[in-house]
Enzyme design. Structure first.
Site, short mmCIF file in Angstrom:
data_model
loop_
_atom_site.label_atom_id
_atom_site.label_comp_id
_atom_site.label_asym_id
_atom_site.label_seq_id
_atom_site.Cartn_x
_atom_site.Cartn_y
_atom_site.Cartn_z
N SER A 1 1.22 -0.99 -0.40
CA SER A 1 -0.01 0.47 -0.33
C SER A 1 1.04 1.07 0.20
CB SER A 1 -0.79 0.04 1.08
OG SER A 1 -0.66 -0.36 2.35
N TYR B 1 8.11 8.36 3.63
CA TYR B 1 8.59 8.89 4.61
C TYR B 1 9.23 9.61 3.23
CZ TYR B 1 8.38 5.70 7.71
OH TYR B 1 7.72 4.91 9.22
N GLN C 1 11.22 12.53 1.36
CA GLN C 1 11.35 13.68 0.90
C GLN C 1 11.17 15.01 0.27
OE1 GLN C 1 15.38 13.84 3.58
NE2 GLN C 1 14.05 13.22 5.45
N GLY C 2 12.57 14.49 -0.62
CA GLY C 2 12.36 15.42 -2.13
C GLY C 2 11.69 15.80 -2.85
N GLU D 1 18.26 18.32 -7.56
CA GLU D 1 18.64 17.33 -6.76
C GLU D 1 20.11 16.40 -7.86
OE1 GLU D 1 15.87 14.25 -5.81
OE2 GLU D 1 15.10 15.71 -3.67
N HIS E 1 22.56 5.81 -0.18
CA HIS E 1 22.42 7.43 -0.53
C HIS E 1 23.26 8.18 0.17
CE1 HIS E 1 20.55 11.89 -0.13
NE2 HIS E 1 19.49 11.09 -0.85
N ARG F 1 24.30 9.76 -7.62
CA ARG F 1 24.33 9.93 -6.40
C ARG F 1 25.68 8.71 -5.70
NH1 ARG F 1 18.61 8.39 -4.30
NH2 ARG F 1 18.02 10.57 -4.41
N HIS G 1 19.76 2.64 0.48
CA HIS G 1 18.68 3.44 0.28
C HIS G 1 17.95 2.87 -0.67
CE1 HIS G 1 16.43 7.22 0.09
NE2 HIS G 1 16.34 7.82 -0.96
N LEU H 1 9.31 7.71 -7.42
CA LEU H 1 8.11 8.33 -7.14
C LEU H 1 7.70 8.31 -8.89
CD1 LEU H 1 8.91 10.47 -4.30
CD2 LEU H 1 7.50 8.41 -4.08
P1 FAD Z 1 6.90 1.51 -1.13
O1 FAD Z 1 6.00 2.60 -0.85
O2 FAD Z 1 8.09 0.45 0.01
O3 FAD Z 1 5.21 0.34 -0.82
C1 FAD Z 1 5.46 -1.38 -0.31
C2 FAD Z 1 4.30 -1.55 0.74
O4 FAD Z 1 4.63 -2.71 0.38
C3 FAD Z 1 3.95 -1.50 1.44
O5 FAD Z 1 2.70 -0.96 1.90
C4 FAD Z 1 4.75 -2.63 2.43
O6 FAD Z 1 3.82 -2.99 4.08
C5 FAD Z 1 3.98 -3.93 1.74
N1 FAD Z 1 4.71 -4.90 2.02
C6 FAD Z 1 5.64 -5.59 1.90
N2 FAD Z 1 6.38 -6.75 2.52
C7 FAD Z 1 4.58 -7.13 1.68
C8 FAD Z 1 4.00 -8.61 2.41
N3 FAD Z 1 4.86 -9.76 2.41
N4 FAD Z 1 3.17 -8.79 2.60
C9 FAD Z 1 2.22 -7.77 2.06
N5 FAD Z 1 2.47 -5.93 1.53
C10 FAD Z 1 3.29 -5.60 1.99
N6 FAD Z 1 12.10 8.95 -4.32
C11 FAD Z 1 11.79 9.42 -4.90
O7 FAD Z 1 11.30 9.33 -6.45
N7 FAD Z 1 11.87 10.64 -4.74
C12 FAD Z 1 11.99 10.87 -3.10
O8 FAD Z 1 11.55 12.23 -2.37
C13 FAD Z 1 12.62 10.03 -2.37
N8 FAD Z 1 12.51 10.21 -0.69
C14 FAD Z 1 13.01 8.59 0.13
C15 FAD Z 1 13.17 9.09 1.22
C16 FAD Z 1 13.18 7.42 2.15
C17 FAD Z 1 13.51 8.27 3.99
C18 FAD Z 1 13.32 6.15 2.07
C19 FAD Z 1 13.42 5.80 2.60
C20 FAD Z 1 12.99 6.19 -0.04
C21 FAD Z 1 12.82 7.25 -0.45
N9 FAD Z 1 12.48 7.38 -2.21
C22 FAD Z 1 12.28 8.46 -2.64
C23 FAD Z 1 12.33 6.00 -2.58
C24 FAD Z 1 10.30 6.27 -2.94
O9 FAD Z 1 10.31 6.15 -1.73
C25 FAD Z 1 10.06 4.22 -2.84
O10 FAD Z 1 11.60 3.65 -4.10
C26 FAD Z 1 8.88 4.75 -3.22
O11 FAD Z 1 8.60 5.27 -2.40
C27 FAD Z 1 8.71 2.60 -3.41
O12 FAD Z 1 7.48 2.72 -3.71
P2 FAD Z 1 6.42 1.62 -3.45
O13 FAD Z 1 5.16 1.03 -3.69
O14 FAD Z 1 6.85 1.02 -4.77
O15 FAD Z 1 6.73 0.54 -2.32
C1 SIN Z 2 16.36 12.69 -1.37
O1 SIN Z 2 15.15 13.17 -1.08
O2 SIN Z 2 17.39 12.77 -1.44
C2 SIN Z 2 15.39 11.59 -1.84
C3 SIN Z 2 14.92 11.03 -3.47
C4 SIN Z 2 15.04 10.08 -3.84
O3 SIN Z 2 15.38 8.58 -3.23
O4 SIN Z 2 14.56 9.93 -4.81
#
Ligand code: FAD
Ligand code: SIN
Length: 535
Positions: free
Chosen positions: A12, A45, A47-48, A114, A243, A289, A350, A391
């Site tokens: 989610s 989480y 940020q950027g 960035e 990161h 990076r 990261h 994202l």
């Molecule tokens: P996620 O958002 O990680 O969601 C995964 C979901 O799967 C969660 O709900 C989790 O609970 C669920 N899940 C996992 N395993 C299971 C399971 N076995 N059964 C059921 N549910 C499960 N990217 C950018 O582009 N810009 C940014 O500014 C940026 N900043 C970041 C800052 C931080 C601190 C971090 C950690 C990452 C950042 N990134 C950023 C990377 C980006 O946030 C992620 O790559 C992106 O949000 C991933 O989205 P997703 O939907 O694929 O996974």
């Molecule tokens: C950050 O805000 O530096 C994270 C951005 C990203 O992981 O793409």
């Protein structure tokens, strides 16, 4: 008891929620399974911000060029071009759903800069972009009658017709197909069976495989391990993005200091106070990076220091509070005043650029299985992801995945078959849980020490031997005790660790995020590494 839906979504975060909204619009019944509270995700989480071409002074060609340059020869140009070009439309949809991107006083949208970006093109909501996106998408999901969201259900393994045939069930396995999955309800403490016509994996990243990471505890690579065990193709797992700037502390969790802080002029200094980035790259603090993380690693190794400094003291308190309220407050709580003193930073794991290989429709090579977001490897990031492209990729690919699932369900008259229940009822609870914490510590430290920013074949082989031993022990344990989340995650982490090391050993060159002292040059033709098992 069997639950039955047209489409199952695992996760989610931005990928899972965006996809669910779009596919539910087509009239299908959709169930989102998520292993913790609904908002807990990497997305929450972020940020950027989110990269997209929205300003008059920017254009698609520049965004494409920056992405290809960061990806170091391994991006799929068609993927890059189409994801970049669809970005603005998906951003408009997020805004329409209620994401209030930060605006300048004159009403224009505020754009961060960035590393690796030649223009200001990162839309953001102050420094809590992910939280704003997550909240808007959760609200949209809540209001959709075709969507059921189940919290605290931990997906364990995919069910395929091939697996069932191997286990002796009378199913037609001539064409491989995903039929659903088993999920562990952590509140009821029971395994439930979920049948569906299609499964979309959106389980995010793998940060927890390393000792120090910016990722929250949910990032245990479950989707990649599940896809791998079901026989889907996995690609380019060696490309681990560290990161450059996480706040240094004694804890394993590393709070991220957004690259946008360097975008506003913050300078990296070694412990002597010397700015050092010019010695490594002419783009200095705003180099991609991999370059910045390696430069910091090199400075730390030379001096034996535990961190370097990030200095943004040329900006005053009011500016930092307005621009980076979340980062400013977290630094203050950790005892640092960003406006008055440099803060200690170190690289931390990261993001994973590799993952479950998909085409530009989010389809894997296993019919009925789709992947989107950080779990997937579409070809956008190549050997190194450009900041804030994650994202963007998730939201674009969620849209395309929904279109593809719609086509698949229309074209195939699929049933939702009766599936066998999980077998494991008479197994005992473990009375040796210490094995879990011990093995988890060893796994994370092994990856951190031997599969880090700078690699060698010898270090990788050392890691491989340890991981193989751990895997044997965890497998044996897994089949003899009742499942529980920590065990499920450890089993996945050890599979993921093995995939990272295998891919890293396959790559006999240094490219993007994979840097090895044994092969410092690049091979003339870029190739993908991979790992598939036979179905
Ligand atoms: P996620 O958002 O990680 O969601 C995964 C979901 O799967 C969660 O709900 C989790 O609970 C669920 N899940 C996992 N395993 C299971 C399971 N076995 N059964 C059921 N549910 C499960 N990217 C950018 O582009 N810009 C940014 O500014 C940026 N900043 C970041 C800052 C931080 C601190 C971090 C950690 C990452 C950042 N990134 C950023 C990377 C980006 O946030 C992620 O790559 C992106 O949000 C991933 O989205 P997703 O939907 O694929 O996974
Ligand atoms: C950050 O805000 O530096 C994270 C951005 C990203 O992981 O793409």
């Amino acid at each position: 008891m069997q639950h039955s839906y047209d489409v199952l979504v695992v996760g989610s975060g931005i990928a899972g929620l965006s996809f669910a909204c779009k596919v539910a619009e087509k009239g299908y019944s959709v169930c989102i399974l998520t292993k913790k509270e609904r908002a807990e995700s990497n997305t929450n989480y972020a940020q950027g911000g989110i990269a997209a071409v929205t300003s008059q002074t920017d254009d698609f060609e520049l965004h494409v060029r920056d992405t290809l340059l960061a990806g170091d020869g391994l991006c799929d140009e068609q993927a890059v071009r189409s994801i970049v070009e669809e970005g603005p439309e998906r951003i408009r949809e997020l805004a329409a759903m209620g994401v209030s991107f930060t605006q300048l006083e004159d009403g224009r949208v505020s754009l961060h800069r960035e590393g690796g970006h030649s223009k200001r093109r990162i839309l953001h909501v102050k420094d809590l972009t992910g939280k704003a996106i997550e909240a808007a998408l959760l609200h949209a999901v809540d209001t959709h009658e075709n969507i059921t969201l189940r919290e605290h259900v931990h997906a364990i393994d995919l069910i395929t017709n091939r697996k069932l045939a191997l286990a002796g069930y009378p199913v037609n396995a001539a064409v491989p197909r995903v039929l659903g999955l088993y999920g562990y309800d952590t509140q009821l403490e029971e395994v439930q069976t979920f049948a569906s016509k299609a499964v979309m994996l959106c389980t995010g990243g793998i940060g927890q495989v390393y000792l120090y990471t910016t990722n929250p505890p949910i990032a245990t690579g479950d989707g990649i391990a599940m896809a791998f065990r079901a026989g889907a193709e996995i690609r380019d797992m060696e490309f681990i993005q560290f990161h450059p700037t996480a706040l240094y502390s004694d804890e394993d969790y590393r709070f991220l200091i957004s690259e946008a802080v360097r975008g506003e002029g913050a300078v990296l200094r070694n412990l002597q106070g010397e700015p050092f980035m010019a010695r490594y790259d002419e783009r200095k603090e705003l180099a991609p990076r991999d370059v910045v993380a390696r430069a910091i690693d090199s400075e730390m190794k030379k001096s034996g220091a535990r961190h370097v400094w990030l200095d943004i003291t040329h900006r005053d308190e009011a500016y930092l509070q307005e621009r980076f309220p979340h980062i400013h407050e977290n630094c203050r709580q950790a005892g640092f005043d960003m406006a008055k003193e440099p803060i200690p930073v170190v690289p931390a794991m990261h993001y994973l650029c590799g993952g479950v290989h998909t085409n530009l429709n989010g389809e894997t090579d296993l019919p009925g299985l789709y992947a989107c977001g950080e779990v997937a490897c579409t070809g956008l990031h190549g050997a190194n992801r450009l900041a804030s492209n994650s994202l963007l990729e998730a939201v674009v690919m969620a849209h395309r995945g929904a279109e593809a699932v719609g086509r698949y369900l229309k074209a195939n008259d699929l049933d939702r078959p009766e599936l066998p229940d999980w077998v494991g009822g008479d197994l005992e609870d473990s009375d040796e849980r210490v094995i879990l914490s011990h093995n988890s510590d060893e796994l994370k430290r092994t990856l951190w020490d031997y599969v880090g920013i700078v690699r060698t074949d010898k270090r990788l082989q050392r890691a491989q031997t340890r991981i193989q031993n751990l895997k044997r022990e965890i497998q044996e344990y897994y089949w003899n005790v009742r499942v529980e989340p920590r065990l499920l995650e450890l089993r996945n982490l050890v599979d993921v660790a093995e995939m990272i090391i295998t891919c890293a050993l396959q790559r006999k060159e240094s490219r993007g995020l994979h840097f090895t002292l044994d092969y410092p040059g690049k091979l003339p033709t870029p190739v993908h590494t991979g790992w598939t098992v036979r179905r």
